[in-house]
Design a protein around this motif. Structure first.
Motif, PDB file in Angstrom:
ATOM      1  N   ASN A 194      27.610  13.091  11.601  1.00  0.00           N
ATOM      2  CA  ASN A 194      26.587  12.957  10.555  1.00  0.00           C
ATOM      3  C   ASN A 194      25.171  13.092  11.102  1.00  0.00           C
ATOM      4  O   ASN A 194      24.313  13.671  10.451  1.00  0.00           O
ATOM      5  CB  ASN A 194      26.727  11.612   9.848  1.00  0.00           C
ATOM      6  CG  ASN A 194      27.974  11.542   9.009  1.00  0.00           C
ATOM      7  OD1 ASN A 194      28.452  12.547   8.514  1.00  0.00           O
ATOM      8  ND2 ASN A 194      28.506  10.343   8.864  1.00  0.00           N
ATOM      9  N   ARG A 208      24.081  14.460  14.163  1.00  0.00           N
ATOM     10  CA  ARG A 208      23.732  15.650  14.944  1.00  0.00           C
ATOM     11  C   ARG A 208      24.172  16.956  14.294  1.00  0.00           C
ATOM     12  O   ARG A 208      23.913  18.021  14.828  1.00  0.00           O
ATOM     13  CB  ARG A 208      24.348  15.549  16.336  1.00  0.00           C
ATOM     14  CG  ARG A 208      23.974  14.267  17.013  1.00  0.00           C
ATOM     15  CD  ARG A 208      23.835  14.464  18.442  1.00  0.00           C
ATOM     16  NE  ARG A 208      23.572  13.175  19.056  1.00  0.00           N
ATOM     17  CZ  ARG A 208      22.641  12.998  19.940  1.00  0.00           C
ATOM     18  NH1 ARG A 208      21.903  13.991  20.314  1.00  0.00           N
ATOM     19  NH2 ARG A 208      22.442  11.812  20.468  1.00  0.00           N
ATOM     20  N   TYR A 209      24.894  16.876  13.205  1.00  0.00           N
ATOM     21  CA  TYR A 209      25.382  18.064  12.510  1.00  0.00           C
ATOM     22  C   TYR A 209      26.107  19.012  13.479  1.00  0.00           C
ATOM     23  O   TYR A 209      25.765  20.178  13.622  1.00  0.00           O
ATOM     24  CB  TYR A 209      24.243  18.799  11.797  1.00  0.00           C
ATOM     25  CG  TYR A 209      23.525  17.929  10.803  1.00  0.00           C
ATOM     26  CD1 TYR A 209      24.142  17.574   9.612  1.00  0.00           C
ATOM     27  CD2 TYR A 209      22.248  17.445  11.062  1.00  0.00           C
ATOM     28  CE1 TYR A 209      23.494  16.766   8.694  1.00  0.00           C
ATOM     29  CE2 TYR A 209      21.600  16.636  10.150  1.00  0.00           C
ATOM     30  CZ  TYR A 209      22.228  16.302   8.970  1.00  0.00           C
ATOM     31  OH  TYR A 209      21.587  15.490   8.073  1.00  0.00           O
TER      32      TYR A 209
END
Length: 120
Positions: free
Chosen positions: A62, A64-65
């Motif tokens: 969530n 650091r994508y």
């Protein structure tokens, strides 16, 4: 609020590894043997991998994508570490069972049977 609830739900999966690790630490404190050491190492690393999967990994995804390839690499490495930890725990548990069975080979004479009383 939703992320807090999902984190709490993920923490439920940590309950049994914590209990197993605590039990193994207690066993190691009472009996410093090879099986206790192996089981404690295996359960400790298993607890760490569970923490990684249920707490750290969702946070990393969530925050650091991360791309799927990066997530896949993390899962592969942690999966291999978890497999080695499971082997350590299983080897220690097998040694414990073998030693326990060896000690209790004469249990058949220790318990009364229904045919032991006198029929007269």
């Amino acid at each position: 609020m939703n992320s807090m609830l999902s984190t709490l739900i993920n923490l439920v999966s940590i309950i049994s590894p914590v209990i197993i690790f605590g039990t193994c630490c207690y066993f190691l404190a009472k009996k410093s043997a090879v099986e206790a050491i192996l089981m404690t190492i295996g359960s400790g690393i298993g607890l760490l991998t569970t923490l990684f999967y249920s707490v750290l990994m969702p946070f990393l995804i969530n925050d650091r994508y991360l791309a799927y390839t990066e997530i896949s690499q993390y899962h592969t490495v942690i999966g291999i570490i978890s497999f080695i930890a499971s082997l350590c725990f299983a080897a220690g548990f097998l040694i414990l069972i073998i030693n326990t069975v060896k000690k209790n080979t004469v249990t058949y004479d220790q318990f009364p049977k229904s045919i032991d009383y006198n029929h007269e």
